[in-house]
Write a protein that holds these residues in place. Structure first.
Motif, PDB file in Angstrom:
ATOM      1  N   HIS A 121       0.833  -1.212   0.000  1.00  0.00           N
ATOM      2  CA  HIS A 121       0.000   0.000   0.000  1.00  0.00           C
ATOM      3  C   HIS A 121       0.867   1.263   0.000  1.00  0.00           C
ATOM      4  O   HIS A 121       2.049   1.206   0.328  1.00  0.00           O
ATOM      5  CB  HIS A 121      -0.929   0.008   1.214  1.00  0.00           C
ATOM      6  CG  HIS A 121      -1.934  -1.101   1.178  1.00  0.00           C
ATOM      7  ND1 HIS A 121      -1.679  -2.339   1.692  1.00  0.00           N
ATOM      8  CD2 HIS A 121      -3.179  -1.149   0.674  1.00  0.00           C
ATOM      9  CE1 HIS A 121      -2.733  -3.116   1.498  1.00  0.00           C
ATOM     10  NE2 HIS A 121      -3.650  -2.421   0.886  1.00  0.00           N
ATOM     11  N   LYS A 282     -19.318   1.180   5.926  1.00  0.00           N
ATOM     12  CA  LYS A 282     -18.034   0.743   5.354  1.00  0.00           C
ATOM     13  C   LYS A 282     -18.109   0.969   3.844  1.00  0.00           C
ATOM     14  O   LYS A 282     -19.096   0.606   3.199  1.00  0.00           O
ATOM     15  CB  LYS A 282     -17.813  -0.740   5.703  1.00  0.00           C
ATOM     16  CG  LYS A 282     -16.562  -1.336   5.108  1.00  0.00           C
ATOM     17  CD  LYS A 282     -15.271  -0.854   5.795  1.00  0.00           C
ATOM     18  CE  LYS A 282     -14.030  -1.328   5.068  1.00  0.00           C
ATOM     19  NZ  LYS A 282     -13.195  -0.316   4.452  1.00  0.00           N
ATOM     20  N   SER A 284     -16.264   0.712   0.019  1.00  0.00           N
ATOM     21  CA  SER A 284     -15.232   0.214  -0.884  1.00  0.00           C
ATOM     22  C   SER A 284     -15.322   0.997  -2.178  1.00  0.00           C
ATOM     23  O   SER A 284     -16.424   1.221  -2.686  1.00  0.00           O
ATOM     24  CB  SER A 284     -15.428  -1.269  -1.192  1.00  0.00           C
ATOM     25  OG  SER A 284     -15.080  -2.050  -0.076  1.00  0.00           O
ATOM     26  N   ARG A 286     -13.728   1.505  -6.217  1.00  0.00           N
ATOM     27  CA  ARG A 286     -12.949   0.914  -7.299  1.00  0.00           C
ATOM     28  C   ARG A 286     -12.974   1.860  -8.495  1.00  0.00           C
ATOM     29  O   ARG A 286     -13.946   2.575  -8.705  1.00  0.00           O
ATOM     30  CB  ARG A 286     -13.549  -0.436  -7.747  1.00  0.00           C
ATOM     31  CG  ARG A 286     -13.571  -1.507  -6.666  1.00  0.00           C
ATOM     32  CD  ARG A 286     -12.184  -2.036  -6.339  1.00  0.00           C
ATOM     33  NE  ARG A 286     -12.235  -3.139  -5.397  1.00  0.00           N
ATOM     34  CZ  ARG A 286     -12.228  -3.000  -4.067  1.00  0.00           C
ATOM     35  NH1 ARG A 286     -12.167  -1.802  -3.521  1.00  0.00           N
ATOM     36  NH2 ARG A 286     -12.283  -4.061  -3.285  1.00  0.00           N
TER      37      ARG A 286
HETATM   38  P1  5GP Z   1     -11.699  -3.257   0.176  1.00  0.00           P
HETATM   39  O1  5GP Z   1     -12.557  -2.276  -0.533  1.00  0.00           O
HETATM   40  O2  5GP Z   1     -11.560  -4.531  -0.566  1.00  0.00           O
HETATM   41  O3  5GP Z   1     -12.050  -3.412   1.622  1.00  0.00           O
HETATM   42  O4  5GP Z   1     -10.257  -2.614   0.207  1.00  0.00           O
HETATM   43  C1  5GP Z   1      -9.631  -2.170  -0.975  1.00  0.00           C
HETATM   44  C2  5GP Z   1      -8.265  -1.648  -0.654  1.00  0.00           C
HETATM   45  O5  5GP Z   1      -8.356  -0.493   0.176  1.00  0.00           O
HETATM   46  C3  5GP Z   1      -7.434  -2.646   0.117  1.00  0.00           C
HETATM   47  O6  5GP Z   1      -6.133  -2.602  -0.399  1.00  0.00           O
HETATM   48  C4  5GP Z   1      -7.443  -2.155   1.532  1.00  0.00           C
HETATM   49  O7  5GP Z   1      -6.260  -2.434   2.138  1.00  0.00           O
HETATM   50  C5  5GP Z   1      -7.706  -0.659   1.412  1.00  0.00           C
HETATM   51  N1  5GP Z   1      -8.622  -0.234   2.477  1.00  0.00           N
HETATM   52  C6  5GP Z   1      -9.853  -0.710   2.721  1.00  0.00           C
HETATM   53  N2  5GP Z   1     -10.420  -0.111   3.773  1.00  0.00           N
HETATM   54  C7  5GP Z   1      -9.523   0.774   4.239  1.00  0.00           C
HETATM   55  C8  5GP Z   1      -9.509   1.705   5.334  1.00  0.00           C
HETATM   56  O8  5GP Z   1     -10.460   1.855   6.096  1.00  0.00           O
HETATM   57  N3  5GP Z   1      -8.369   2.446   5.477  1.00  0.00           N
HETATM   58  C9  5GP Z   1      -7.300   2.326   4.651  1.00  0.00           C
HETATM   59  N4  5GP Z   1      -6.237   3.088   4.867  1.00  0.00           N
HETATM   60  N5  5GP Z   1      -7.287   1.464   3.609  1.00  0.00           N
HETATM   61  C10 5GP Z   1      -8.367   0.698   3.402  1.00  0.00           C
END
Ligand code: 5GP
Ligand code: MN
Length: 336
Positions: A121, A282, A284, A286
């Motif tokens: 990251h 929460k 996400s 993309r």
């Molecule tokens: P996902 O949407 O699959 O939860 O996460 C997608 C990407 O964003 C992953 O690489 C994850 O590590 C990062 N990510 C997800 N949630 C958070 C968060 O609350 N804080 C940070 N700093 N990164 C996040």
């Protein structure tokens, strides 16, 4: 990794040690695959490793070799705290800021043992003695493969370790389709297949794992999808009530966000999932091309991640969060 880093690692690993290996909270395939790969590798080097996850990992990963040995911090804080305190070395994998472990960060911050970070990251925090951090990698699992290689121990990669590594490469690359999938990624995978993994079976275990209810929940999510056509954006919402209706279990919403990007001309998509227990939405995010969702998550949603995949959270209601998101999208110079 630099010569100095490699020398430091070799000296740290020269004698048998108690080693704690930590994935981020709400661990995904890459977090579990990389921590368990490292676990099996360190076992072979005669260490006493233990994987400690901040909270439960999803069911679709429960077949990973030795996943039953993983301790869950939030389920047994007293015992896991003692295990952490007795560790002589701490690996943190697939994250780069201690707050990504949730409540467990307070315990980690007080440990005296040295930390080693392996992560892909952006913008790593400064808490580790050895920081192997590189955003060019598509997965932490591919980094673990290289980590083992630079220690000159590639011969120790057996079917078990290879299976764990393959899992993270597959899940974090969207089955080899995301842009960070390189020729080298495929060469690593070729070596994993040579090491005896059953790649087809791993895909089966990872992806043919739906319940009837999780597919019904997917159906609901797709019905809830909104498209902001002039702004090349789509988004999905799932309220706590909807999750309850389909008996939501951890992992059931994994991957749903990606459907929003499959609409022609959409370059930004999001999923908003209500969590009443934690009092948050929460999020996400993309994107495709050079639209940076890491920046969007950092600026507006207390989060971060990568340029095309990021996440965060909102403390507002679903309605307010969506209003805010739509406003950000309408005013964004790259979405006009
Ligand atoms: P996902 O949407 O699959 O939860 O996460 C997608 C990407 O964003 C992953 O690489 C994850 O590590 C990062 N990510 C997800 N949630 C958070 C968060 O609350 N804080 C940070 N700093 N990164 C996040
Ligand atoms: Mn990852």
């Amino acid at each position: 990794m630099t010569e100095i880093q490699i020398a430091t690692l070799l000296s740290l690993l020269a004698s048998p040690k108690k080693i704690a290996i930590i994935p981020h909270r709400n661990p995904d395939g890459d977090a579990m695959g990389s921590t368990l790969a490292l676990y099996h590798f360190l076992l072979k080097l005669n260490h006493q490793p233990i994987v400690i996850s901040p909270n439960e990992f999803p069911d679709f990963l429960a077949w990973l070799p030795s996943s039953e040995s993983v301790l869950i911090y939030e389920k047994d804080k007293v015992n896991t705290k003692e295990v952490l305190k007795s560790a002589e070395l701490i690996f943190t994998l697939d994250f780069n800021a201690l707050h990504r472990t949730g409540e467990m960060q307070n315990v980690l911050a007080e440990l005296k043992a040295p930390f080693i970070m392996i992560d892909h990251h952006q913008a790593p925090d400064d808490y580790s003695l050895v920081t192997f951090s590189d955003t060019n990698y598509g997965s932490t699992c591919e980094m673990v493969f290289d980590f083992i290689s630079v220690l000159n121990q590639k011969n120790l990669i057996d079917t078990t370790i290879a299976t764990c590594i393959y899992t993270g490469i597959v899940t974090d690359s969207g089955s080899f389709k995301f842009p960070k999938t390189t020729a080298k990624t495929h060469r690593v995978v070729a070596e994993l297949i040579d090491a005896g993994i059953n790649n087809s079976e791993i895909h089966h275990l990872l992806f043919n794992n739906n319940s009837y209810e999780s597919l019904q929940l997917l159906g609901k999510a797709l019905q809830n999808m909104k498209v902001l056509k002039p702004h090349k954006t789509s988004y999905i919402t799932l309220t706590q009530e909807e999750l309850d209706q389909f008996h939501f279990k951890k992992g059931d919403t994994e991957g749903i966000v990606n459907y929003g990007l499959s609409i022609k001309n959409v370059i930004l998509t999001a999923i908003f999932i209500e969590n009443k227990e934690e009092g948050i939405i929460k999020i996400s995010l993309r994107s495709t091309g050079d639209f940076d969702v890491n920046e969007l998550a950092r600026l507006h949603f207390n989060g971060g991640g990568h340029i095309n995949a990021a996440g965060g959270k909102s403390f507002d209601s679903m309605k307010e969060t969506i209003l805010r998101f739509e406003e950000i999208v309408r005013n964004h110079p790259n979405l006009k």
